[in-house]
Design a protein around this motif. Structure first.
Motif, PDB file in Angstrom:
ATOM      1  N   TYR B  36       0.852  -1.184   0.000  1.00 26.11           N
ATOM      2  CA  TYR B  36       0.000   0.000   0.000  1.00 26.11           C
ATOM      3  C   TYR B  36       0.888   1.234   0.000  1.00 26.11           C
ATOM      4  O   TYR B  36       2.002   1.227   0.524  1.00 26.11           O
ATOM      5  CB  TYR B  36      -0.883   0.056   1.249  1.00 26.11           C
ATOM      6  N   ARG B  37       0.336   2.315  -0.536  1.00 26.04           N
ATOM      7  CA  ARG B  37       0.960   3.628  -0.452  1.00 26.04           C
ATOM      8  C   ARG B  37       0.086   4.487   0.434  1.00 26.04           C
ATOM      9  O   ARG B  37      -1.149   4.477   0.316  1.00 26.04           O
ATOM     10  CB  ARG B  37       1.047   4.238  -1.854  1.00 26.04           C
ATOM     11  N   GLN B  38       0.705   5.261   1.343  1.00 26.96           N
ATOM     12  CA  GLN B  38      -0.067   6.142   2.216  1.00 26.96           C
ATOM     13  C   GLN B  38       0.531   7.539   2.205  1.00 26.96           C
ATOM     14  O   GLN B  38       1.697   7.731   2.568  1.00 26.96           O
ATOM     15  CB  GLN B  38      -0.127   5.601   3.647  1.00 26.96           C
ATOM     16  N   GLY B  43      -5.782   7.714   4.078  1.00 27.54           N
ATOM     17  CA  GLY B  43      -5.816   6.274   4.224  1.00 27.54           C
ATOM     18  C   GLY B  43      -4.903   5.594   3.224  1.00 27.54           C
ATOM     19  O   GLY B  43      -4.580   6.158   2.178  1.00 27.54           O
ATOM     20  N   PRO B  44      -4.470   4.368   3.515  1.00 26.54           N
ATOM     21  CA  PRO B  44      -3.617   3.636   2.581  1.00 26.54           C
ATOM     22  C   PRO B  44      -4.328   3.377   1.254  1.00 26.54           C
ATOM     23  O   PRO B  44      -5.521   3.087   1.224  1.00 26.54           O
ATOM     24  CB  PRO B  44      -3.336   2.321   3.311  1.00 26.54           C
ATOM     25  N   GLU B  45      -3.543   3.455   0.179  1.00 27.78           N
ATOM     26  CA  GLU B  45      -4.048   3.200  -1.162  1.00 27.78           C
ATOM     27  C   GLU B  45      -3.438   1.904  -1.667  1.00 27.78           C
ATOM     28  O   GLU B  45      -2.220   1.745  -1.679  1.00 27.78           O
ATOM     29  CB  GLU B  45      -3.667   4.356  -2.083  1.00 27.78           C
ATOM     30  N   PHE B  46      -4.277   0.969  -2.095  1.00 26.09           N
ATOM     31  CA  PHE B  46      -3.814  -0.337  -2.530  1.00 26.09           C
ATOM     32  C   PHE B  46      -2.944  -0.234  -3.775  1.00 26.09           C
ATOM     33  O   PHE B  46      -3.275   0.488  -4.729  1.00 26.09           O
ATOM     34  CB  PHE B  46      -5.013  -1.245  -2.804  1.00 26.09           C
ATOM     35  N   SER B  83       6.803  10.371  -3.414  1.00 25.07           N
ATOM     36  CA  SER B  83       7.044  10.528  -1.979  1.00 25.07           C
ATOM     37  C   SER B  83       5.794  10.124  -1.203  1.00 25.07           C
ATOM     38  O   SER B  83       4.697  10.611  -1.468  1.00 25.07           O
ATOM     39  CB  SER B  83       7.406  11.975  -1.644  1.00 25.07           C
ATOM     40  N   ALA B  84       5.965   9.210  -0.258  1.00 19.38           N
ATOM     41  CA  ALA B  84       4.847   8.678   0.538  1.00 19.38           C
ATOM     42  C   ALA B  84       5.420   7.657   1.506  1.00 19.38           C
ATOM     43  O   ALA B  84       6.612   7.333   1.450  1.00 19.38           O
ATOM     44  CB  ALA B  84       3.800   8.015  -0.349  1.00 19.38           C
ATOM     45  N   THR B  85       4.568   7.133   2.358  1.00 22.75           N
ATOM     46  CA  THR B  85       4.935   5.974   3.169  1.00 22.75           C
ATOM     47  C   THR B  85       4.396   4.730   2.492  1.00 22.75           C
ATOM     48  O   THR B  85       3.232   4.686   2.102  1.00 22.75           O
ATOM     49  CB  THR B  85       4.382   6.091   4.598  1.00 22.75           C
ATOM     50  N   LEU B 109       9.273   7.303   2.239  1.00 22.00           N
ATOM     51  CA  LEU B 109      10.117   7.624   1.087  1.00 22.00           C
ATOM     52  C   LEU B 109       9.977   9.087   0.721  1.00 22.00           C
ATOM     53  O   LEU B 109       8.860   9.588   0.563  1.00 22.00           O
ATOM     54  CB  LEU B 109       9.709   6.745  -0.108  1.00 22.00           C
ATOM     55  N   THR B 110      11.108   9.764   0.569  1.00 23.36           N
ATOM     56  CA  THR B 110      11.132  11.162   0.143  1.00 23.36           C
ATOM     57  C   THR B 110      11.977  11.269  -1.114  1.00 23.36           C
ATOM     58  O   THR B 110      13.141  10.841  -1.119  1.00 23.36           O
ATOM     59  CB  THR B 110      11.707  12.072   1.236  1.00 23.36           C
ATOM     60  N   ILE B 111      11.396  11.843  -2.161  1.00 23.06           N
ATOM     61  CA  ILE B 111      12.118  12.044  -3.426  1.00 23.06           C
ATOM     62  C   ILE B 111      12.394  13.536  -3.558  1.00 23.06           C
ATOM     63  O   ILE B 111      11.477  14.356  -3.606  1.00 23.06           O
ATOM     64  CB  ILE B 111      11.298  11.548  -4.625  1.00 23.06           C
TER      65      ILE B 111
END
Lengths: 116, 113
Positions: B36-38, B43-46, B83-85, B109-111
């Motif tokens: 998932y990306r959050q 909320g988390p995105e599948f 960039s996301a968790t 993650l930070t870009i």
């Protein structure tokens, strides 16, 4: 696309208050879940429901209850809010399991609850 | 007890600098592994589901792979909007009917442009 909505994005309550968090999904999913998310602890399952009026405890059910009177709606209830229930609350839903459709859960936007 | 460990906790990359995120897991029989990306405050995105060792899934600059002990999320030539968790979760075969997912704590993650 699956859409999961939660009644509030931000909520501030006082210790001892009864708190209702509502979740609605529009994809006719059987399974619905409530999680809380805290820094360093990740997502932890509070309760889930696999059918109307059915519920199962997750990992941290203490201090919470749930209600599922209709298939599309799953409510989380804090009977007497406490400061340690300050957290981000996330609702999710999932359809019938089985490959290749997948078992993925779809999440709502979350409710950030602060208990003072 | 099922366990999921993600590393690193945080990762900063220059735009275009490829890298990988790791998800190590211990489960009593894997039913599925999920990425998932959050984004902050959401909320988390599948993103992906992987079911068996050797399986790979791709979506734009992301590619997820799976072995018997871990999964990698490879990010190729990332952009600032990546960039996301990123969260990893597993469902154990023993939890069939239980539907429980065990989540890791994520990689932030930070870009940098």
């Amino acid at each position: 696309d699956v859409k999961v909505t939660q009644s509030s994005r931000y909520l501030v309550k006082r210790t001892g208050e009864k708190v209702f968090l509502e979740c609605v999904q529009d994809m006719d999913h059987e399974n619905m879940f409530w999680y809380r998310q805290d820094p360093g602890l990740g997502l932890r399952l509070i309760y889930f429901s696999y059918d109307v009026k059915m519920k199962e405890k997750g990992d941290i059910p203490e201090g919470y209850s749930v209600s599922r009177e209709k298939k599309e709606r799953f409510s989380l209830i804090l009977e007497s809010a406490s400061t340690n229930q300050t957290s981000m609350y996330l609702c999710a839903s999932r359809g019938t399991s089985g490959r290749p459709r997948g078992n993925e859960q779809f999440f709502g936007p979350g409710t950030r609850l602060t208990v003072l | 007890e099922d366990q999921v460990t993600q590393s690193p906790e945080a990762l900063r990359l220059q735009e275009g600098e490829s890298s990988s995120l790791n998800c190590s897991y211990t489960v009593s029989g894997l039913r599925g592994l999920f990425w998932y990306r959050q984004d902050p405050g959401k909320g988390p995105e599948f993103l992906f589901t992987l079911y068996s060792a050797g399986e790979e899934k791709e979506k734009e600059r992301l590619k997820a792979t799976l072995t018997k002990k871990e999964s990698f999320l490879h990010i190729t030539a990332p952009k600032p909007e990546d960039s996301a968790t990123y969260l990893c979760a597993v469902q154990a075969a023993s939890n069939f009917g239980n539907e429980k997912l065990t989540f890791g704590t994520g990689t932030r993650l930070t870009i940098i442009p």
